[in-house]
Design an enzyme around this catalytic site. Structure first.
Site, PDB file in Angstrom:
ATOM      1  N   GLU A   1      11.659 -20.364 -19.700  1.00 39.21           N
ATOM      2  CA  GLU A   1      11.976 -21.101 -20.924  1.00 39.21           C
ATOM      3  C   GLU A   1      12.733 -20.145 -21.809  1.00 39.21           C
ATOM      4  OE1 GLU A   1       8.828 -22.509 -23.401  1.00 39.21           O
ATOM      5  OE2 GLU A   1       7.729 -23.308 -21.705  1.00 39.21           O
TER       6      GLU A   1
ATOM      7  N   ASP B   1       5.442 -22.637 -33.918  1.00 37.12           N
ATOM      8  CA  ASP B   1       5.242 -21.296 -33.366  1.00 37.12           C
ATOM      9  C   ASP B   1       4.308 -20.443 -34.199  1.00 37.12           C
ATOM     10  OD1 ASP B   1       6.724 -21.221 -30.961  1.00 37.12           O
ATOM     11  OD2 ASP B   1       8.559 -21.341 -32.144  1.00 37.12           O
TER      12      ASP B   1
END
Lengths: 267, 424
Positions: A49, A60
């Site tokens: 990724e 995040d």
């Protein structure tokens, strides 16, 4: 293109889970991130990724955000993501881009899809784009034969699991817990239960992420998932390293450990 | 009617709005939407909210005509809608009371909020204290340092204030952090979003809780003047006070709706918060498709305004719709122009406005000159300026060198707030 579905099928034939590793492009710099994604592939990561740094990454945790912020301060551009994708592809693994939606929207959805495809990328993971809002991306990904990796969460209703997996292609990103990216001491029970609920509505491969950071956790998740996704733990090796060479060596060592875990726990 | 065409697609105002969020939040947004739709037609909920407005906030807020100020507005008559007189000092309490009542209704025990400079945080801490909810407020580290007085206020009210060290360490980063908390704790927690942006249903819900501003003001102006105003002026950060006062006038085509943005040091300087007149283009930020200050790579650009409450790189999607459809006008007001209007209202009428609201007053001065003596301008005075005294005193050099040194020393020992948002 190295198709995600081929890689996942091959892992399944080998009786193991696929290992999916996340790293952002541009950290510590573009060239350094290209070396790092190659190192992942060489150390046994099946799918990389490639993260596209964004100013407002609301999904995040602190480790990935730190790396993304430094990448942006270092001048990383959206187009650099294709450089890293090409490197992964040339190293023989499948590459997907993990990105918040605005940079893609601003770049131009069709143009992004075309450039990703040209670089040998397989598709996109979109943490803040649910299928309900993804019509433009669904059309562009059809035109360019790209995978659409949407997330399912423990809070997803059965109706939404059905709708989301129906719109997805490549694999389904199963968020192991309610929360943001980052290492946790345990994977928790939610992941297994969610995999079970998702399997009931789709035949797509299911890859589990969020909170997975050690060989033991990878082995545990590999026992019930088709793929295991590790992000923050890999990024941390680079963030914490005193110099780039040490970072790369630590990254390789951790990736090999995690790849062994994916083999230990295979279904 | 333009206000009804906005609901053709779920959560969209024309092309703007939507729900760009992690899947983990979709269930919570759907739960919230279901509860608020039921609540808004439930006499018991509406009765409880109305009672709080009356006995706690102090509604209806009055209107005040300001003739001495209006002498500087081309002779047009100027009327202020006094949201500054609300409990906690701004319009923010209207939305917060609605959302904390909903939180109770959903059976949740904790609220979180973001705040740029304090006013929404103070309102949320107040609502949480009133209803016995746990409360956490996220605030950029830079803002906690600038707004120490409001940090203390929130803590006195029982809230936990969490400084945010990511990104630019200001409002937009506080919003990101609040979303992260919400994704993690959504079972027990409601996110009291402070303005008319974010994913559906927030823009519509927050507008509906603030709609009372325009509903009251329209009737008050009709009663007092026998006609509607020619223009309604309001400052626009996220845009909640503006949406609140505009919405009741949207279907009155002869009433101009004018939103005033933080023009900072001027649009050409690059240091501004002018989303409709700067280099902003449509994009996605914090869950909504709307106008965003962004660079040529789609990365969010930092905004600037003397008013912390207007210092936000995005704007509510309904404003984007009103702007593109031509129903509302938007214009930047520079820091200089806003501070001039601030001083003028203080000296001519004895009212210290929030610096946010001073942007709306500066807009009224401009439109008043266009309209002339026949004109009638309604201004949303979204908040009071007590919090801005320190900023204003420095701006106008009201303190001597010695006094500034003394104030700095005092600030170092026991920090005092500079400015708090009330325009969003």
């Amino acid at each position: 293109m190295t198709a995600v579905s081929e890689v996942l099928a091959r892992a399944k034939d080998e009786g193991r889970a696929a290992l999916v590793g996340y790293l952002p492009v541009g950290f510590p710099d573009v060239e350094g991130s290209v070396r790092a994604v190659r190192a992942l592939v060489e150390s046994g990561v099946d799918i990389v990724e490639v993260g596209l740094p964004y100013t407002d990454p609301l999904m995040d945790g602190p480790v990935i955000q730190t790396a993304a912020t430094r990448a942006l301060e270092g001048g990383v551009r959206v187009r650099d993501v294709f450089t890293a994708v090409r490197a992964v592809h040339e190293a023989g693994a499948a590459a997907v881009v993990m990105t918040y939606w605005n940079p893609v929207l601003h770049y131009g959805v069709d143009r992004f899809a075309a450039d990703l495809s040209a670089a040998g990328g397989s598709g996109l993971i979109t943490p803040d784009l649910v299928p309900d809002e993804a019509q433009e991306w669904i059309e562009a990904s059809d035109r360019h034969d790209l995978d659409r990796i949407f997330l399912v969460a423990p809070s997803s209703t059965t109706e939404r699991l059905r709708m989301t997996t129906g719109a997805a292609r490549g694999f389904v990103y199963v968020a192991a817990l309610m929360g943001v990216t980052g290492a946790r001491t345990s994977v928790g029970d939610a992941a297994g239960a969610l995999v079970e609920r998702t399997r009931a509505v789709t035949d797509l491969p299911l890859c589990v992420g969020l909170g997975v950071s050690t060989r033991e956790q990878v082995a545990q998740v590999a026992g019930f998932a088709d793929g295991v996704i590790v992000g923050s733990a890999l990024v941390r090796t680079l963030v914490d390293a005193p110099d780039p060479d040490t970072g790369l060596a630590d990254l390789r060592a951790l990736a090999r450990e995690l790849a062994a875990g994916a083999r230990e726990g295979g279904r | 009617m333009i206000s009804e065409t906005t609901t053709e697609r779920l959560g969209r105002f024309g092309d703007f709005g939507g729900r760009y969020v992690p899947e983990a939040l979709v269930a919570a947004l759907e739960e919230l939407d279901e509860h608020r739709q039921k609540a808004m037609s439930d006499p018991e909920f509406l009765g409880a909210l109305a009672e709080l407005h009356r006995s706690y906030t102090g509604r209806p807020s009055i209107i005040t005509e300001v003739p001495r100020f209006a002498e500087h507005c081309g002779g047009a008559r100027v009327v202020l809608k006094r949201e500054d007189l609300n409990h906690t000092g701004s319009h923010k309490i209207n939305n917060v009371l609605g959302q904390v009542l909903l939180t109770k209704r959903m059976g949740k025990s904790r609220v979180i909020a973001e705040t740029g400079a304090g006013q929404h945080g103070v309102a949320t801490a107040t609502g949480a204290a009133l209803l016995g909810l746990e409360c956490t407020v996220y605030m950029g580290r830079v803002d906690t340092e600038r707004q120490a007085l409001n940090v203390a206020r929130m803590r006195l009210l029982g809230a936990e204030v969490v400084p945010v060290d990511h990104g630019s360490r200001t409002l937009k980063d506080a919003v990101n952090e609040a979303f992260r908390d919400w994704v993690t704790n959504v079972d027990s927690t409601h996110y009291v979003l402070g303005t008319v942006t974010g994913p559906y249903p927030f823009p519509e819900m927050v507008r509906d809780f603030h709609r009372i501003i325009g509903v009251e003001a329209r009737q008050q102006v009709l009663d007092a003047y026998g006609r509607l105003p020619d223009a309604v002026c309001a400052c626009v950060g996220g845009g909640s006070n503006a949406m609140g006062i505009f919405h009741r006038f949207v279907d009155d085509p002869d009433v101009r709706l004018i939103g005033l943005e933080g023009g900072g040091e001027g649009v050409d300087s690059g240091r501004h918060a002018a989303r409709f007149t700067g280099q902003a283009t449509p994009g996605v930020l914090h869950g909504a498709y709307t106008y965003v200050l962004q660079d040529d790579d789609g990365q969010t650009v930092e905004s600037h305004s003397v008013s912390a409450g207007l210092d936000y790189p995005s704007v509510g999607p309904e404003h984007a719709f009103l702007r593109d459809s031509g129903r509302a006008e938007y214009a930047p007001v520079t820091d200089d122009e806003a501070m001039e209007a601030f001083a003028l209202l203080a000296r001519t009428e004895g009212i210290l406005p929030a610096i946010e609201s001073a942007h709306a007053l500066a807009g009224a001065m401009k439109v008043g000159r266009e309209l002339g003596p026949e004109g009638l301008v309604l201004v949303s005075l979204s908040g009071r300026g007590d919090k801005d005294v320190d900023t204003a005193a420095r701006w106008f050099g009201l303190l001597s060198g010695e006094e500034i040194v003394e104030a700095e020393q005092k600030k170092a020992e026991e920090p005092v707030g500079e400015s708090a948002g009330s325009g969003g």
